[in-house]
Design a protein around this motif. Structure first.
Motif, short mmCIF file in Angstrom:
data_model
loop_
_atom_site.label_atom_id
_atom_site.label_comp_id
_atom_site.label_asym_id
_atom_site.label_seq_id
_atom_site.Cartn_x
_atom_site.Cartn_y
_atom_site.Cartn_z
N UNK A 154 0.82 -1.24 -0.12
CA UNK A 154 -0.26 0.17 -0.43
C UNK A 154 0.76 0.66 0.01
N UNK A 155 2.22 1.80 0.64
CA UNK A 155 2.91 2.02 0.53
C UNK A 155 2.98 3.26 -0.09
N UNK A 156 3.16 2.14 -1.47
CA UNK A 156 3.76 2.06 -2.77
C UNK A 156 2.93 2.87 -3.93
N UNK A 251 7.78 -0.75 4.14
CA UNK A 251 8.33 -0.04 5.92
C UNK A 251 7.41 -1.37 6.23
N UNK A 252 7.54 -2.32 7.02
CA UNK A 252 6.50 -3.05 8.04
C UNK A 252 7.65 -3.06 9.90
N UNK A 351 -2.90 8.27 11.77
CA UNK A 351 -2.09 9.01 11.13
C UNK A 351 -0.55 8.96 11.64
N UNK A 352 0.10 8.60 10.33
CA UNK A 352 1.03 8.12 10.77
C UNK A 352 2.49 9.03 11.97
N UNK A 383 2.26 3.06 5.83
CA UNK A 383 0.82 3.92 6.02
C UNK A 383 -0.06 3.73 7.36
N UNK A 384 0.54 3.54 7.79
CA UNK A 384 -0.17 3.95 9.24
C UNK A 384 -0.63 2.75 9.53
#
Length: 474
Positions: A154-156, A251-252, A351-352, A383-384
């Protein structure tokens, strides 16, 4: 002939008698929720072969006032596909690749296609379909879309809804909406597909989709990191995002207890770092540029981050096999948690910028509520989205622990809401979070959702009892 017998006979005319399952052993796999917390019941399972058959089944059930619950791979976590009577409509036979257009960077698939097969079809064309989940070998794309699945990319690339160009949907009266357009710009009225994405089969049944493809990364580098805290994880993420941009593809986050139980229960798992740390992260950087090595891009970033004190230790995967082993440490976490006893799970997002605060506050509150409780927090930090799971204290009775589910829901969800977050980040609402949605959602939002449901499914036959809370409940 009873009403049920007449209905089953009519359904058999649409799909063939062999695809109307009524015997208990045949029904059993469709009535069990993935986590084993609930079981459903149904009159029959119907297995249509194409959209026309789906439409015929839905139309017949609508005329009879019989509920229809669509299922794909039945891998959900919140009971969204669990029938409470009526008919289970399995989309597994709608598994065809209809079209692949490399120039348009799109692929058209039927709802029953297994996610891994969609990925493979894109890969065979030299492209990438980036939706990636631990259950990708068994979940089906229709279910992914109807739950707006998230996952590790999801991040990308965004959530499932961000990967959809068009849909084909069977409506509650059996009509078929053909919105299978591969357009990236289309402002000819309302964006109807967004009504059905994430609606868990309560507004219409997705039977096919046009999906976005992306350039396939030519090189990727994976690193497992030891960190001093969740605050350090956030600072590191911000630094890497600034340097890598769109190349930062994952980023996990993994808390220490999570890593320890993977090492304890996952066959072949090896400790990635020599020492122990207060937090861990798995980071992936990818590149689509010919001749560019992702490792040579990532290494200097990590060196600069270490010089700033943002990380304590790191091991860069030296091979694809080691990269896959690092990913396995993260992706096997949900499965191995079962070996530690019962767990109460929360799929939340904030929110992150507020993630470290959430982790600290929620951990303190839950541990104070039940001494010996073990927090297993992990997830898609970039992605929070955190899976804030709670493992029972060692030696505690399983049933007694699970009886505390509502109490811990309130504790965790109240903190989430105080931080402007969501109680349902990527798994959906289904049955599991239905009451909590009624307690926590904006009343105007609930009214709008009920209005949509009444307009699109006035007889309430599509997956009734899911998402929307009972308006008569206190």
């Amino acid at each position: 002939m009873t009403d049920s017998s007449r209905l089953l006979a009519s359904l058999a005319e649409h799909v063939g008698a062999a695809h109307v399952l009524v015997n208990a052993p045949d029904l059993a796999p469709y009535l069990a929720e993935t986590r084993g917390l609930r079981r459903g019941h149904a009159l029959a399972v119907v297995r249509p072969a194409d959209t026309a058959e789906v439409a015929g089944v839905v139309r017949t059930c609508a005329e009879a006032g019989v509920p229809v619950v669509a299922q794909g791979g039945n891998t959900g976590h919140v009971g969204g596909g669990l029938p409470q009577g009526g008919i289970v409509l399995s989309l597994a036979r709608l598994n065809r690749l209809r079209a692949l257009d490399p120039v348009n960077a799109s692929i058209t698939v039927e709802a029953g296609m297994v996610l891994a097969d969609v990925q493979a079809a894109a890969r065979d064309a030299g492209m990438l379909f980036p939706l990636s989940l631990a259950s990708e070998g068994s979940c089906r794309i229709g279910g992914n879309l109807s739950t707006n699945a998230g996952g590790t990319a999801v991040l990308a690339y965004g959530n499932a809804r961000d990967l959809v160009l068009g849909l084909e949907v069977v409506l509650a009266d059996g009509r078929v909406w053909n919105g299978l357009k591969g357009l990236r710009k289309d402002n000819a009225g309302y964006d109807l597909k967004q009504l059905f994405l994430g609606s868990e089969g309560t507004l219409g049944l997705v039977t096919a989709a046009v999906l976005k493809l992306h350039p396939r990364p030519l090189s990727r580098s994976v690193v497992f990191l030891g960190l001093a805290s969740a605050e350090a994880a956030l600072a590191l993420f911000v630094a890497l995002r600034a340097e890598a941009g769109a190349g930062l593809t994952a980023f996990e986050y993994v808390a220490p207890f999570g890593l320890e139980i993977v090492l304890r229960h996952r066959a072949g798992a090896r400790r990635p770092l020599a020492g122990r740390h207060a937090a861990y992260a798995l980071v992936e950087v990818s590149t689509t540029r010919p001749g560019e090595d992702a490792g040579t891009v990532l290494e200097p970033m990590l060196a600069r981050a270490q010089a700033r004190g943002l990380l304590e230790d790191a091991v860069l995967a030296a091979s694809e096999a080691q990269a896959l082993a690092f990913w396995d440490l993260r992706e096997s976490l949900s499965e191995v948690q079962k070996a530690e006893g019962a767990s109460i799970k929360h799929d939340v997002s904030v929110p992150l910028s507020r993630l470290p605060e959430f982790l600290a506050r929620a951990t303190r509150a839950c541990e104070a509520e039940l001494p010996g409780l073990r927090v297993c927090a992990f997830g898609h930090f970039g992605d929070g989205n955190i899976h804030f799971n709670l493992s029972q204290p060692v030696g505690m009775d399983r049933a007694a622990f699970l009886a505390l589910w509502d109490r811990f829901n309130r504790i965790v969800h109240d903190i989430v809401l105080a931080l402007d977050g969501s109680i349902a980040a990527e798994h959906g609402v289904g049955l599991l979070k239905r009451a909590e949605l009624g307690r926590t959602a904006d009343p105007v939002a609930l009214d709008l959702m009920r209005t949509l449901k009444a307009a699109l499914d006035p007889r309430n036959i599509l997956n009734p009892g899911k998402i929307l809370p009972d308006p008569t409940a206190p």
